[in-house]
Design a protein around this motif. Structure first.
Motif, PDB file in Angstrom:
ATOM      1  N   VAL A 108      -9.250 130.042 -24.868  1.00 48.65           N
ATOM      2  CA  VAL A 108      -9.728 130.843 -25.994  1.00 48.65           C
ATOM      3  C   VAL A 108      -8.679 130.776 -27.107  1.00 48.65           C
ATOM      4  O   VAL A 108      -7.523 131.150 -26.894  1.00 48.65           O
ATOM      5  CB  VAL A 108      -9.957 132.305 -25.573  1.00 48.65           C
ATOM      6  CG1 VAL A 108     -10.462 133.126 -26.745  1.00 48.65           C
ATOM      7  CG2 VAL A 108     -10.930 132.369 -24.401  1.00 48.65           C
ATOM      8  N   PRO A 109      -9.037 130.281 -28.289  1.00 47.48           N
ATOM      9  CA  PRO A 109      -8.042 130.121 -29.355  1.00 47.48           C
ATOM     10  C   PRO A 109      -7.482 131.468 -29.811  1.00 47.48           C
ATOM     11  O   PRO A 109      -8.168 132.495 -29.800  1.00 47.48           O
ATOM     12  CB  PRO A 109      -8.819 129.431 -30.491  1.00 47.48           C
ATOM     13  CG  PRO A 109     -10.031 128.866 -29.828  1.00 47.48           C
ATOM     14  CD  PRO A 109     -10.355 129.768 -28.691  1.00 47.48           C
TER      15      PRO A 109
ATOM     16  N   ILE B 139     -16.909 139.788 -25.551  1.00 43.21           N
ATOM     17  CA  ILE B 139     -17.423 139.197 -24.311  1.00 43.21           C
ATOM     18  C   ILE B 139     -18.396 140.180 -23.676  1.00 43.21           C
ATOM     19  O   ILE B 139     -18.045 141.331 -23.404  1.00 43.21           O
ATOM     20  CB  ILE B 139     -16.273 138.876 -23.344  1.00 43.21           C
ATOM     21  CG1 ILE B 139     -15.298 137.887 -23.997  1.00 43.21           C
ATOM     22  CG2 ILE B 139     -16.813 138.313 -22.033  1.00 43.21           C
ATOM     23  CD1 ILE B 139     -14.038 137.641 -23.181  1.00 43.21           C
ATOM     24  N   ARG B 140     -19.630 139.709 -23.486  1.00 41.34           N
ATOM     25  CA  ARG B 140     -20.638 140.539 -22.825  1.00 41.34           C
ATOM     26  C   ARG B 140     -20.738 140.114 -21.371  1.00 41.34           C
ATOM     27  O   ARG B 140     -20.762 138.931 -21.048  1.00 41.34           O
ATOM     28  CB  ARG B 140     -21.992 140.401 -23.518  1.00 41.34           C
ATOM     29  CG  ARG B 140     -23.092 141.256 -22.879  1.00 41.34           C
ATOM     30  CD  ARG B 140     -24.404 141.195 -23.643  1.00 41.34           C
ATOM     31  NE  ARG B 140     -24.296 141.882 -24.931  1.00 41.34           N
ATOM     32  CZ  ARG B 140     -24.484 141.311 -26.102  1.00 41.34           C
ATOM     33  NH1 ARG B 140     -24.773 140.007 -26.169  1.00 41.34           N
ATOM     34  NH2 ARG B 140     -24.377 142.015 -27.210  1.00 41.34           N
ATOM     35  N   GLU B 141     -20.800 141.096 -20.499  1.00 37.59           N
ATOM     36  CA  GLU B 141     -20.845 140.837 -19.067  1.00 37.59           C
ATOM     37  C   GLU B 141     -21.994 139.891 -18.718  1.00 37.59           C
ATOM     38  O   GLU B 141     -23.156 140.133 -19.051  1.00 37.59           O
ATOM     39  CB  GLU B 141     -21.022 142.162 -18.311  1.00 37.59           C
ATOM     40  CG  GLU B 141     -20.972 142.047 -16.805  1.00 37.59           C
ATOM     41  CD  GLU B 141     -21.089 143.394 -16.117  1.00 37.59           C
ATOM     42  OE1 GLU B 141     -20.923 143.440 -14.883  1.00 37.59           O
ATOM     43  OE2 GLU B 141     -21.345 144.408 -16.815  1.00 37.59           O
ATOM     44  N   GLY B 142     -21.641 138.779 -18.083  1.00 43.27           N
ATOM     45  CA  GLY B 142     -22.620 137.791 -17.660  1.00 43.27           C
ATOM     46  C   GLY B 142     -22.998 136.782 -18.710  1.00 43.27           C
ATOM     47  O   GLY B 142     -23.679 135.794 -18.400  1.00 43.27           O
TER      48      GLY B 142
ATOM     49  N   VAL C  65     -19.823 136.268 -26.960  1.00 41.77           N
ATOM     50  CA  VAL C  65     -21.012 136.377 -27.809  1.00 41.77           C
ATOM     51  C   VAL C  65     -20.639 136.474 -29.279  1.00 41.77           C
ATOM     52  O   VAL C  65     -21.514 136.385 -30.154  1.00 41.77           O
ATOM     53  CB  VAL C  65     -21.874 137.587 -27.405  1.00 41.77           C
ATOM     54  CG1 VAL C  65     -22.418 137.403 -25.998  1.00 41.77           C
ATOM     55  CG2 VAL C  65     -21.097 138.893 -27.516  1.00 41.77           C
ATOM     56  N   LYS C  66     -19.337 136.659 -29.557  1.00 41.34           N
ATOM     57  CA  LYS C  66     -18.883 136.703 -30.945  1.00 41.34           C
ATOM     58  C   LYS C  66     -17.415 136.320 -30.977  1.00 41.34           C
ATOM     59  O   LYS C  66     -16.630 136.752 -30.125  1.00 41.34           O
ATOM     60  CB  LYS C  66     -19.072 138.104 -31.537  1.00 41.34           C
ATOM     61  CG  LYS C  66     -18.653 138.227 -32.988  1.00 41.34           C
ATOM     62  CD  LYS C  66     -18.889 139.650 -33.501  1.00 41.34           C
ATOM     63  CE  LYS C  66     -18.484 139.799 -34.956  1.00 41.34           C
ATOM     64  NZ  LYS C  66     -18.703 141.197 -35.449  1.00 41.34           N
ATOM     65  N   SER C  67     -17.044 135.500 -31.933  1.00 40.90           N
ATOM     66  CA  SER C  67     -15.655 135.117 -32.134  1.00 40.90           C
ATOM     67  C   SER C  67     -15.357 135.251 -33.619  1.00 40.90           C
ATOM     68  O   SER C  67     -15.969 134.566 -34.445  1.00 40.90           O
ATOM     69  CB  SER C  67     -15.402 133.679 -31.659  1.00 40.90           C
ATOM     70  OG  SER C  67     -14.054 133.305 -31.870  1.00 40.90           O
ATOM     71  N   GLN C  68     -14.431 136.142 -33.938  1.00 38.23           N
ATOM     72  CA  GLN C  68     -14.159 136.460 -35.338  1.00 38.23           C
ATOM     73  C   GLN C  68     -12.684 136.214 -35.636  1.00 38.23           C
ATOM     74  O   GLN C  68     -11.802 136.864 -35.075  1.00 38.23           O
ATOM     75  CB  GLN C  68     -14.514 137.921 -35.624  1.00 38.23           C
ATOM     76  CG  GLN C  68     -14.312 138.359 -37.045  1.00 38.23           C
ATOM     77  CD  GLN C  68     -14.731 139.801 -37.263  1.00 38.23           C
ATOM     78  OE1 GLN C  68     -15.215 140.461 -36.349  1.00 38.23           O
ATOM     79  NE2 GLN C  68     -14.550 140.293 -38.473  1.00 38.23           N
ATOM     80  N   GLU C  69     -12.413 135.253 -36.519  1.00 37.49           N
ATOM     81  CA  GLU C  69     -11.041 134.971 -36.920  1.00 37.49           C
ATOM     82  C   GLU C  69     -10.590 135.987 -37.959  1.00 37.49           C
ATOM     83  O   GLU C  69     -11.351 136.390 -38.834  1.00 37.49           O
ATOM     84  CB  GLU C  69     -10.927 133.558 -37.490  1.00 37.49           C
ATOM     85  CG  GLU C  69     -11.138 132.456 -36.474  1.00 37.49           C
ATOM     86  CD  GLU C  69     -10.821 131.084 -37.034  1.00 37.49           C
ATOM     87  OE1 GLU C  69      -9.654 130.878 -37.420  1.00 37.49           O
ATOM     88  OE2 GLU C  69     -11.737 130.256 -37.117  1.00 37.49           O
ATOM     89  N   TRP C  70      -9.312 136.398 -37.857  1.00 40.17           N
ATOM     90  CA  TRP C  70      -8.737 137.318 -38.820  1.00 40.17           C
ATOM     91  C   TRP C  70      -7.574 136.643 -39.521  1.00 40.17           C
ATOM     92  O   TRP C  70      -6.847 135.864 -38.959  1.00 40.17           O
ATOM     93  CB  TRP C  70      -8.230 138.586 -38.142  1.00 40.17           C
ATOM     94  CG  TRP C  70      -9.329 139.464 -37.624  1.00 40.17           C
ATOM     95  CD1 TRP C  70     -10.673 139.351 -37.855  1.00 40.17           C
ATOM     96  CD2 TRP C  70      -9.175 140.600 -36.772  1.00 40.17           C
ATOM     97  NE1 TRP C  70     -11.350 140.341 -37.196  1.00 40.17           N
ATOM     98  CE2 TRP C  70     -10.460 141.133 -36.530  1.00 40.17           C
ATOM     99  CE3 TRP C  70      -8.079 141.216 -36.193  1.00 40.17           C
ATOM    100  CZ2 TRP C  70     -10.669 142.245 -35.729  1.00 40.17           C
ATOM    101  CZ3 TRP C  70      -8.288 142.309 -35.407  1.00 40.17           C
ATOM    102  CH2 TRP C  70      -9.575 142.827 -35.174  1.00 40.17           C
TER     103      TRP C  70
END
Length: 573
Positions: free
Chosen positions: A553-554, A561-564, A568-573
């Protein structure tokens, strides 16, 4: 908070005196290493002007006036930005104007707006602790508050408002209790958050002795407020979530009510023996602390003494107030930092991963600091170098003492111990910025990234002053990664979930907590400083025991992260 039972009960040796009367260890030569975190108090410019009212500012006639309360970082409106919830107290003669709990909405520009009235959270009284969790699994964080008086459960309605559902949830109690620490947890792993509530002691203004009236009402020969010794301790309660918005008191059936005889303060629920079930650790004032092991059958057993966390390494009680929970030595196990009174050290317990702990306070370098009464605490990587640091806030309980004993000031600085690796720490105060060095009489504190810039900021409660909002500015530090978990089969807030991050040659475990520090709730997004590593492998153990692994994971982002379902979302800051 107050002194220890092993000392003789005389006017000179009573409330507030450490049983060891510890002298500070010699300070070694400074490492000279740069510290890349710097804390600045921006509460004023952020709009946090209302003071915490808790008893009179210049004297304390009753122990109730001394303890103070906690605070919370939470995202009540699910906009991805941390909001602020501050508890408040009162005075015996009545609440001054403006003495209310307060909710501040994050404006996403470094400022906050007071939305207390709109949210329906205006309330006065002697508030103690706050814990945060989504007890009805509707996707919005709810709030539970303990009081001297009647505790309160607020349901988040999902539209910016809250409703007091204490009665309909079955959480009203008879009589006046002094609620202290509280925490949501799913102790039976059924997907619904249960509630543990500690109680400090039995107190009423009419029956408590006056300052100086007996041996428990003096400190170093000076008359002070009485307690906790000499006052009756109170017991805890455990409420099982029925899954329909109501709770059932299972204190007796679960065995938690057998944990008695100590003055309970902060409570934290985490898996300390790595068996996949949440245990309960309760810091206790002047008496042995409790570690309630989850027996996997709906019951708990106190193993504080045999596990090594009830007492210090000398077998003595300490004035346990606050708790930091984290993996300071990167072995994948959750260690404990517990704060104490002046003339004693805060204690660091190293976890062997099997539920046994060793007091490593002296060998870790914490023995150099014995000056302050210490409260809220945390184990967080403050400079993103990949090594979790230690932070705690301080402040006396005796405003009358300083004039006669200048070495015991009422207001004192915050404390930072930077992690040098290999189990060693180095104390920093001035080097960590003016927000650390400036003295206050502080109590609760919460940790989180309120400005979404990739580092850990700190919210601090100060007695009879506005709060402090310590913005952390990390320059030249390492990489970082944040993880937000959403349960599906597990409880929606994923409280009790563990994430183990592997980055470079390091391994660090963290859990989603409902309460720690002192009576406070921190950001439930887990923050990992990664140092030079540009990515991390994540092992997730959900509260129901299910496991997931996500590799490479970068850094430099928040992942949801949703169970299973994985990320579900990756947001760079």
């Amino acid at each position: 908070m107050i002194g220890l039972l092993a000392a003789p009960a005389t006017a000179a040796w009573c409330q507030g005196v450490s049983s060891r009367n510890v002298k500070p260890a010699p300070r070694g030569k400074p490492s000279g290493l740069p510290f890349h975190a710097r804390f600045t108090d921006i509460a004023g410019s952020a709009g946090l002007h209302a003071p915490l009212i808790y008893g009179p500012p210049d004297h304390k006639d009753y122990i109730l006036e001394t303890v103070g309360c906690g605070c919370a970082f939470l995202d009540y409106d699910n906009d991805g930005w941390l909001d602020i919830f501050l508890l408040n107290g009162t005075r015996r003669e009545g609440a001054p104007e403006g003495a209310t709990n307060r909710l501040y909405k994050n404006n996403r520009d470094g400022t906050f707006t007071d939305v207390t009235e709109k949210a329906g959270l205006h309330r006065t009284g002697w508030a103690s602790a706050v814990c945060v969790g989504d007890y009805n699994n509707d996707g919005f964080d709810d709030i539970f508050i303990t009081y001297w008086g009647q505790n309160v459960l607020y349901r988040n309605n999902g539209d910016g408002t809250f409703t007091d559902v204490t009665r309909q949830a079955g959480l009203l109690h008879s009589g006046t209790r002094w609620g202290s620490g509280c925490t949501f947890l799913d102790y039976n792993r059924d997907g619904h958050l249960d509630l543990f509530v500690a109680n400090y002691l039995e107190f009423d203004f009419q029956s408590v002795p006056k300052p100086g009236e007996n041996a428990n009402c003096n400190w170093k020969g000076i008359p002070v407020n009485c307690g906790p010794r000499g006052l009756p301790p109170a017991g805890p309660a455990l409420y099982r979530n029925n899954g329909d918005g109501t709770f059932t008191d299972v204190s007796a059936a679960s065995g938690v009510n057998r944990a008695k005889g100590s003055y309970m303060m902060t409570a934290a629920a985490a898996d300390f023996d790595n068996d996949g079930w949440p245990d309960l650790y309760v810091a206790c004032d002047s008496t042995p602390s409790f570690l309630l092991r989850n027996n996997h059958d709906g019951t708990f057993t106190d193993i504080g003494l045999e596990s090594g966390v009830a007492l210090n390494e000398d077998g003595m009680e300490q004035a346990g107030m606050g708790l930091g929970i984290g993996d300071y030595d990167l072995d994948g196990n959750l260690d404990v930092l517990k704060t104490h009174f002046s003339d004693d050290t805060c204690v660091l317990y190293h976890n062997d991963g099997k539920g046994s702990f060793e007091d490593v306070t002296v060998s870790a370098g914490l023995g150099v600091e014995t000056r302050f009464i210490s409260w809220g605490a945390g184990i967080y990587d403050l400079d993103n170098d990949g090594l979790p640091d230690l932070f705690w806030v301080t402040g006396s309980v005796y405003p009358e003492i300083e004039a006669r004993l200048p070495n015991y000031p009422f207001k004192s600085p915050r404390v930072v111990f930077r992690n040098l690796g290999h189990g060693r720490f180095e104390e920093l105060i001035d080097q960590a910025g003016p927000g650390v060095a400036t003295p206050h009489a502080s109590r609760g504190c919460a940790f989180g990234d309120f400005d979404n810039d990739g580092d850990i900021d700190v919210l601090v409660m100060n007695l009879n002053e506005p709060p402090s909002l310590l913005r952390n500015d990390v320059t030249g530090g390492g990489h970082w990664l944040k993880v937000k978990l959403i349960g599906t089969k597990s409880n929606r807030a994923a409280i009790g979930a563990r994430v183990t991050a592997r980055y470079g040659d390091r391994v660090q475990a963290q859990e989603v907590l409902s309460q720690s520090s002192f009576y406070s709730a921190s950001d439930q997004r887990l923050h990992f400083g990664l140092g030079a590593a540009a990515a991390a492998d994540l092992d997730i153990r959900w509260p129901n025991g299910n496991r997931e692994r996500i590799n490479a994971v970068p850094a430099g982002r928040l992942v949801v992260i949703r169970e299973g379902a994985g990320i579900v979302k990756s947001q760079e800051w």
